[in-house]
Design a protein around this motif. Structure first.
Motif, PDB file in Angstrom:
ATOM      1  N   ASP A  96       0.760  -1.292  -0.151  1.00 15.25           N
ATOM      2  CA  ASP A  96       0.129   0.049  -0.175  1.00 15.25           C
ATOM      3  C   ASP A  96       0.863   1.298   0.067  1.00 15.25           C
ATOM      4  O   ASP A  96       1.834   1.576   0.781  1.00 15.25           O
ATOM      5  N   TRP A  97       0.544   2.104  -0.976  1.00 16.71           N
ATOM      6  CA  TRP A  97       1.412   3.360  -1.076  1.00 16.71           C
ATOM      7  C   TRP A  97       1.160   4.292   0.334  1.00 16.71           C
ATOM      8  O   TRP A  97       2.220   5.055   0.597  1.00 16.71           O
ATOM      9  N   ARG A  98       0.037   4.033   0.878  1.00 20.33           N
ATOM     10  CA  ARG A  98       0.047   4.985   2.085  1.00 20.33           C
ATOM     11  C   ARG A  98       1.079   4.616   3.210  1.00 20.33           C
ATOM     12  O   ARG A  98       1.688   5.566   3.952  1.00 20.33           O
ATOM     13  N   PHE A  99       1.308   3.233   3.070  1.00 17.05           N
ATOM     14  CA  PHE A  99       2.297   2.704   4.177  1.00 17.05           C
ATOM     15  C   PHE A  99       3.771   3.713   4.005  1.00 17.05           C
ATOM     16  O   PHE A  99       4.472   3.939   4.879  1.00 17.05           O
ATOM     17  N   TRP A 100       4.036   3.551   2.719  1.00 16.31           N
ATOM     18  CA  TRP A 100       5.337   4.041   2.464  1.00 16.31           C
ATOM     19  C   TRP A 100       5.466   5.595   2.510  1.00 16.31           C
ATOM     20  O   TRP A 100       6.487   6.326   2.977  1.00 16.31           O
ATOM     21  N   LEU A 101       4.304   6.099   2.158  1.00 17.85           N
ATOM     22  CA  LEU A 101       4.159   7.548   2.479  1.00 17.85           C
ATOM     23  C   LEU A 101       4.643   7.964   3.717  1.00 17.85           C
ATOM     24  O   LEU A 101       5.316   8.906   4.265  1.00 17.85           O
ATOM     25  N   ILE A 102       3.695   7.154   4.841  1.00 23.38           N
ATOM     26  CA  ILE A 102       4.098   7.437   6.167  1.00 23.38           C
ATOM     27  C   ILE A 102       5.496   7.163   6.516  1.00 23.38           C
ATOM     28  O   ILE A 102       6.040   7.894   7.165  1.00 23.38           O
ATOM     29  N   ALA A 103       5.953   6.155   5.957  1.00 22.61           N
ATOM     30  CA  ALA A 103       7.395   5.576   6.523  1.00 22.61           C
ATOM     31  C   ALA A 103       8.195   6.816   5.949  1.00 22.61           C
ATOM     32  O   ALA A 103       9.230   7.186   6.632  1.00 22.61           O
ATOM     33  N   VAL A 104       8.370   7.162   4.812  1.00 24.76           N
ATOM     34  CA  VAL A 104       9.314   8.150   4.358  1.00 24.76           C
ATOM     35  C   VAL A 104       8.939   9.564   5.012  1.00 24.76           C
ATOM     36  O   VAL A 104      10.306  10.037   5.334  1.00 24.76           O
ATOM     37  N   ALA A 105       8.087   9.894   5.583  1.00 22.59           N
ATOM     38  CA  ALA A 105       7.701  11.015   6.053  1.00 22.59           C
ATOM     39  C   ALA A 105       8.209  11.107   7.483  1.00 22.59           C
ATOM     40  O   ALA A 105       8.762  12.209   8.031  1.00 22.59           O
ATOM     41  N   LEU A 106       8.089   9.993   8.210  1.00 19.91           N
ATOM     42  CA  LEU A 106       8.517   9.977   9.602  1.00 19.91           C
ATOM     43  C   LEU A 106      10.069  10.043   9.666  1.00 19.91           C
ATOM     44  O   LEU A 106      10.342  10.567  10.732  1.00 19.91           O
ATOM     45  N   VAL A 107      10.884   9.545   8.769  1.00 24.64           N
ATOM     46  CA  VAL A 107      12.389   9.560   9.072  1.00 24.64           C
ATOM     47  C   VAL A 107      12.786  10.998   9.434  1.00 24.64           C
ATOM     48  O   VAL A 107      13.367  11.208  10.535  1.00 24.64           O
ATOM     49  N   PRO A 108      12.494  11.988   8.300  1.00 20.40           N
ATOM     50  CA  PRO A 108      13.068  13.419   8.652  1.00 20.40           C
ATOM     51  C   PRO A 108      12.258  13.806   9.613  1.00 20.40           C
ATOM     52  O   PRO A 108      13.089  14.881  10.518  1.00 20.40           O
ATOM     53  N   ILE A 109      11.052  13.764  10.059  1.00 18.09           N
ATOM     54  CA  ILE A 109      10.360  14.293  11.267  1.00 18.09           C
ATOM     55  C   ILE A 109      10.833  13.730  12.356  1.00 18.09           C
ATOM     56  O   ILE A 109      10.971  14.782  13.167  1.00 18.09           O
ATOM     57  N   SER A 110      11.132  12.647  12.496  1.00 22.04           N
ATOM     58  CA  SER A 110      11.687  12.134  13.948  1.00 22.04           C
ATOM     59  C   SER A 110      13.104  12.887  14.113  1.00 22.04           C
ATOM     60  O   SER A 110      13.362  12.778  15.312  1.00 22.04           O
ATOM     61  N   PHE A 111      13.831  12.669  13.172  1.00 22.35           N
ATOM     62  CA  PHE A 111      15.251  13.157  13.179  1.00 22.35           C
ATOM     63  C   PHE A 111      15.145  14.726  13.747  1.00 22.35           C
ATOM     64  O   PHE A 111      15.778  14.990  14.423  1.00 22.35           O
ATOM     65  N   ALA A 112      14.297  15.562  12.979  1.00 26.55           N
ATOM     66  CA  ALA A 112      14.147  17.183  13.360  1.00 26.55           C
ATOM     67  C   ALA A 112      13.682  17.180  14.753  1.00 26.55           C
ATOM     68  O   ALA A 112      14.167  18.124  15.510  1.00 26.55           O
ATOM     69  N   LEU A 113      12.713  16.253  15.373  1.00 25.00           N
ATOM     70  CA  LEU A 113      12.361  16.528  16.628  1.00 25.00           C
ATOM     71  C   LEU A 113      13.138  15.711  17.674  1.00 25.00           C
ATOM     72  O   LEU A 113      13.205  16.143  18.722  1.00 25.00           O
ATOM     73  N   GLY A 114      13.766  14.617  17.253  1.00 26.22           N
ATOM     74  CA  GLY A 114      14.479  13.971  18.313  1.00 26.22           C
ATOM     75  C   GLY A 114      15.979  14.563  18.561  1.00 26.22           C
ATOM     76  O   GLY A 114      16.375  14.190  19.607  1.00 26.22           O
ATOM     77  N   GLY A 115      16.468  15.278  17.690  1.00 30.35           N
ATOM     78  CA  GLY A 115      17.626  15.858  18.153  1.00 30.35           C
ATOM     79  C   GLY A 115      17.843  16.613  19.173  1.00 30.35           C
ATOM     80  O   GLY A 115      18.809  16.608  19.980  1.00 30.35           O
ATOM     81  N   PRO A 116      16.961  17.709  19.127  1.00 26.76           N
ATOM     82  CA  PRO A 116      17.160  18.554  20.104  1.00 26.76           C
ATOM     83  C   PRO A 116      16.794  18.308  21.513  1.00 26.76           C
ATOM     84  O   PRO A 116      17.454  18.964  22.451  1.00 26.76           O
TER      85      PRO A 116
END
Length: 423
Positions: A236-256
């Protein structure tokens, strides 16, 4: 195979009688999740390593980047263990897993007090700790919550994950006091014994989740919930859309977060002032979970995620200015932490609404890999950036742009799915 159709978000504006009944039956599951998640690997390292780092650097001469590499080590274990524990929870239930994992995780964390200056042994200890601690992540606990709640799913998920915020409110000041009074070794021991002496017995008392059942609903209703299998979700393309979006979001929020004390210091905030600011993280995180959960039950979840997860870009702009006053620092920390309060809840909610509950833990586990990949590597990258440049200004501004762009991707998910049981 369970059939599915697309549907819009639920429009109920208040708790319906069935939702009230869900809370009456499932309050124990929620409270057990609060304790398990709040004293598990999702909260303790994230909120404590920023306080431990200066003490470890002074004791052993390690750099901030070297210390924060420990977060990358537990991320590696999350990437491996998260999906495995999620799939295992589908087979034997949450209770059997967490009642073993919580005390072993706590004892492993306490053993970090034995660190002797060897980075290799330090990282190996984190490797073992992370392998066990992955079972205490929200992947396992939210399975029980999701299977016990439907009408108030968003609010129930938000409540269950307030444990991370509560640790930020109470755990960080407690740790700061222990570090000042008794040193960093005792700090590891005190935090490590909390899952053993507090979380484990109370979770054993409150969580009555068995294979295929939940304390919040009749067994007959929950033996098999409709939804997608893992192979279906992966197609399902929705799975991969969520997956790809989560990596940079979690990086930006998790680093600080683990580096917050240093970020505030770069902005001109004194250590004494920082101690009055950082507890806001826990309070704001709890508010984010409750308000976010309430919104998820009433507003289209991708819109909620886009707005709330992109808002910390403003915080990053303030952090990178280099001239923070206390009021600005408090506002920036509050906005960042409010967004941190919705992240886990949003992923759990999206999995339930777009992929169903048939293989919820396994699918959530796979998406958690993406989330953990970003959030786990970020503290190390932030730390090494600080070692090289002397501040976090550049990487914070880069993360601000990445956060906005990546959050917008959720808007493409479309309407929720409504799954129908097999005929």
């Amino acid at each position: 195979m369970a059939a599915s159709v697309l549907s819009g978000p639920p429009m109920n504006q208040a708790l319906s009688p069935s939702a009230t009944e869900e809370f009456r039956r499932g309050w124990g599951t929620i409270l057990a999740s609060v304790l398990g998640i709040g004293l598990g690997m999702a909260a303790v390292p994230t909120y404590s390593m920023g306080l431990f780092a200066p003490h470890l650097a002074k004791a052993f001469g390690w750099s901030i980047g070297q210390i924060m590499t420990s977060m990358m080590v537990i991320t590696m274990m999350s990437l491996i263990g998260g999906p495995l524990y999620g799939a295992w929870a589908e087979k034997i239930g949450v209770r059997r897993i967490v009642l073993v994992a919580l005390p072993v995780w706590g004892l492993g964390f306490a053993s970090l007090a034995l660190s002797d200056g060897s980075l290799t042994r330090f990282y190996l200890t984190w490797l073992v700790v992370g392998a066990v601690g992955a079972a205490t992540l929200p992947i396992t606990f939210t399975r029980a919550v999701n299977r016990g709640f439907d009408k108030a799913k968003g609010l129930a998920l938000g409540l269950s994950m307030t444990g991370t915020g509560l640790f930020g409110i109470f755990g960080k000041p407690l740790l700061a006091w222990v570090l000042a009074a008794y040193g960093w070794r005792m700090g590891f021991i005190v935090l490590g014994m909390m899952p053993v002496l507090v979380a484990t017995p109370l979770v054993a008392l409150l969580l009555r989740e068995e294979k295929g059942t939940s304390p919040a609903a009749p067994v007959a209703e929950l033996i098999e919930r409709p939804g997608m299998t893992v192979p279906q979700a992966l197609r399902d393309w929705r799975f991969w859309l969520i997956a790809v979006a989560l990596v940079p979001i979690s990086f930006a929020l998790g680093g600080p977060v683990p580096n917050l004390e240093l970020i505030l210091k770069d902005g001109g905030i004194t250590p004494e002032q920082a101690l009055t600011i950082t507890p806001l993280m826990g309070l704001a995180s709890i508010m984010g979970r409750l308000v976010g959960g309430w919104l998820l039950d009433r507003v289209w979840a991708p819109l909620v995620g886009t707005v709330l997860l992109s808002a910390p870009a403003i915080s990053f702009w303030y952090f990178s200015s280099g001239t923070l006053d206390v009021a600005q620092a408090r506002a920036a920390v509050f906005v960042l932490s409010f967004a941190l309060g919705i992240e886990y809840d949003l992923v759990a909610f999206l999995v339930a609404r777009y992929f169903g509950l048939k293989r919820y833990s396994a699918i959530y586990g796979l998406l958690y890999v993406c989330f953990a990949a970003g959030a786990g590597f970020a503290p190390m990258v932030f730390g090494r950036n600080h070692d090289a440049s002397g501040n976090f200004h550049g990487i914070l501004m880069q993360c601000a742009g990445v956060l906005v762009v990546s959050s917008l991707a959720f808007l493409a998910l479309g309407k929720y799915r409504r799954f129908e049981a097999e005929a």
